[in-house]
Design a protein around this motif. Structure first.
Motif, PDB file in Angstrom:
ATOM      1  N   ARG A  63       0.887  -1.241   0.065  1.00  0.00           N
ATOM      2  CA  ARG A  63      -0.137  -0.077  -0.053  1.00  0.00           C
ATOM      3  C   ARG A  63       0.843   1.243  -0.092  1.00  0.00           C
ATOM      4  NH1 ARG A  63      -3.424  -1.566   4.768  1.00  0.00           N
ATOM      5  NH2 ARG A  63      -4.878   0.012   3.927  1.00  0.00           N
ATOM      6  N   VAL A  67       1.782   4.949   1.161  1.00  0.00           N
ATOM      7  CA  VAL A  67       1.745   5.559   2.604  1.00  0.00           C
ATOM      8  C   VAL A  67       2.540   6.861   2.281  1.00  0.00           C
ATOM      9  CG1 VAL A  67       1.525   3.705   3.944  1.00  0.00           C
ATOM     10  CG2 VAL A  67       4.036   4.541   3.603  1.00  0.00           C
ATOM     11  N   LYS A  85       4.215   1.047   2.056  1.00  0.00           N
ATOM     12  CA  LYS A  85       4.375   0.882   3.724  1.00  0.00           C
ATOM     13  C   LYS A  85       5.527  -0.165   3.855  1.00  0.00           C
ATOM     14  CE  LYS A  85       1.741  -1.399   7.281  1.00  0.00           C
ATOM     15  NZ  LYS A  85       0.503  -2.263   7.749  1.00  0.00           N
ATOM     16  N   GLN A 125      -0.682   6.141   7.146  1.00  0.00           N
ATOM     17  CA  GLN A 125      -1.524   5.428   6.441  1.00  0.00           C
ATOM     18  C   GLN A 125      -2.878   6.139   5.885  1.00  0.00           C
ATOM     19  OE1 GLN A 125      -1.331   1.091   7.522  1.00  0.00           O
ATOM     20  NE2 GLN A 125      -3.700   1.063   7.154  1.00  0.00           N
ATOM     21  N   ASP A 174      -5.147   4.591  -1.386  1.00  0.00           N
ATOM     22  CA  ASP A 174      -3.837   4.124  -1.186  1.00  0.00           C
ATOM     23  C   ASP A 174      -3.533   2.915  -2.252  1.00  0.00           C
ATOM     24  OD1 ASP A 174      -4.898   1.844   0.268  1.00  0.00           O
ATOM     25  OD2 ASP A 174      -3.965   2.288   1.990  1.00  0.00           O
ATOM     26  N   SER A 177      -4.612  -0.357  -2.038  1.00  0.00           N
ATOM     27  CA  SER A 177      -4.232  -1.236  -1.375  1.00  0.00           C
ATOM     28  C   SER A 177      -5.345  -2.694  -1.270  1.00  0.00           C
ATOM     29  CB  SER A 177      -4.234  -1.145   0.250  1.00  0.00           C
ATOM     30  OG  SER A 177      -5.143  -0.663   0.750  1.00  0.00           O
TER      31      SER A 177
END
Length: 298
Positions: free
Chosen positions: A109, A111, A206, A218, A224, A226
């Protein structure tokens, strides 16, 4: 987790390693071109693999995933394995000429990475980050979209943030806040700039932030990249990069972050390369991947 990992290593050693008198000892050198964000995960996998196969030497060369692929397709450099942070680059740029099969093995993801010294570090949160990052006294960085998926994913995330937060013009504001001198070939190159104080914040994965003990914010899963359940929303973003030729640019649409790996057709040590990929996909390999901040894909 530790006892289970030790058990799996012992099992692999018995079945495939020195403990099995019927197993052929692997000998040779394997070259892996890989995404910068895979440096730590592949190092940890390598250590476990070499314990099982002491006769194997692994050479890893990190770069942005697009740069790694161009080493093969344009520079004609030799490698046995390619591992990238965007699996879709393999079928788009390498199949069928350079490889015929590939595997998805992890997810990640985006960040916002920062340190305690970053301006407004005590104030930033998932609701106000874009206002802080566009302040005139704040310096932000990103990876190069022409070389690194983290670079084009950052731009996608900015596009999605404009829609998610309903702030017209946000994408342009973020672009203006990140001048060319704050753009680097791959995401891991930004860490030194941040640690030296030249950047307050940068966009990264991440797993990379975890590996380098950076603080990170986050973001909502809607932006993001994810979570596969937001694929339709992600697909509203896109970035155009260089393709196989100047006449065929590559349009990449937003999608969940998934990593891909493949053994190349011209691999000099195909058997070892395939065993290494098999190990990554095994339960033991996936457990190692999970410990580095990536999420295994089963």
């Amino acid at each position: 987790m530790k006892w289970k990992r030790l058990f799996m290593l012992l099992l692999f050693a018995i079945l495939y390693g020195r403990g099995n008198p019927f197993a052929e000892e692997l000998q040779g050198r394997v070259v892996i071109f890989h995404a910068g964000s895979l440096s730590k995960p592949l190092l940890d996998v390598e250590r476990a693999f070499v314990k099982l196969h002491p006769g194997v030497k692994i050479y890893r060369e990190a770069s942005g995933s697009l740069a790694a692929i161009r080493k093969i397709t344009e520079l004609k450099k030799a490698a046995d394995i390619i591992a990238v942070s965007d699996w879709e680059l393999i079928p788009k740029l390498l199949v069928p000429q350079y490889c015929s099969q590939y595997h998805i093995f992890a997810r990640n993801r985006l960040v916002i990475a920062y340190t305690e010294k970053s301006r407004y570090a005590s104030e930033i949160n998932r609701n106000n980050w874009y206002r802080i990052l566009t302040r005139k006294d704040v310096k932000i960085g990103r990876a190069d979209p022409e070389r690194d998926p983290c670079g084009y994913r950052t731009l996608m995330m900015w596009q999605l943030a404009e829609k998610y937060y309903r702030v017209p013009g946000l994408y342009k504001r973020l672009m203006d806040a990140c001048p060319k001198e704050n753009v680097r070939p791959k995401e891991t190159d930004l860490i030194a700039l941040q640690e030296s104080g030249e950047l307050d914040y940068h966009f990264n994965y991440k797993s990379v932030a975890v590996a380098h003990n950076l603080k990170y914010l986050q973001l909502p899963p809607e932006i993001d990249l994810s979570d596969g359940k937001f694929e339709k929303f992600y697909a509203q973003s896109s970035v155009t990069v260089s393709g196989k030729s100047p006449e065929t640019p590559l349009v990449i649409r937003g999608s969940a972050i998934l990593y891909g790996i493949a053994v190349l057709k011209d691999a000099k040590n195909r058997k070892i390369a395939q065993e290494f990929v098999n190990f990554i996909l095994s339960e033991e390999g996936q457990a190692i991947i999970a410990e580095t901040g990536l999420t295994p894909v089963k």
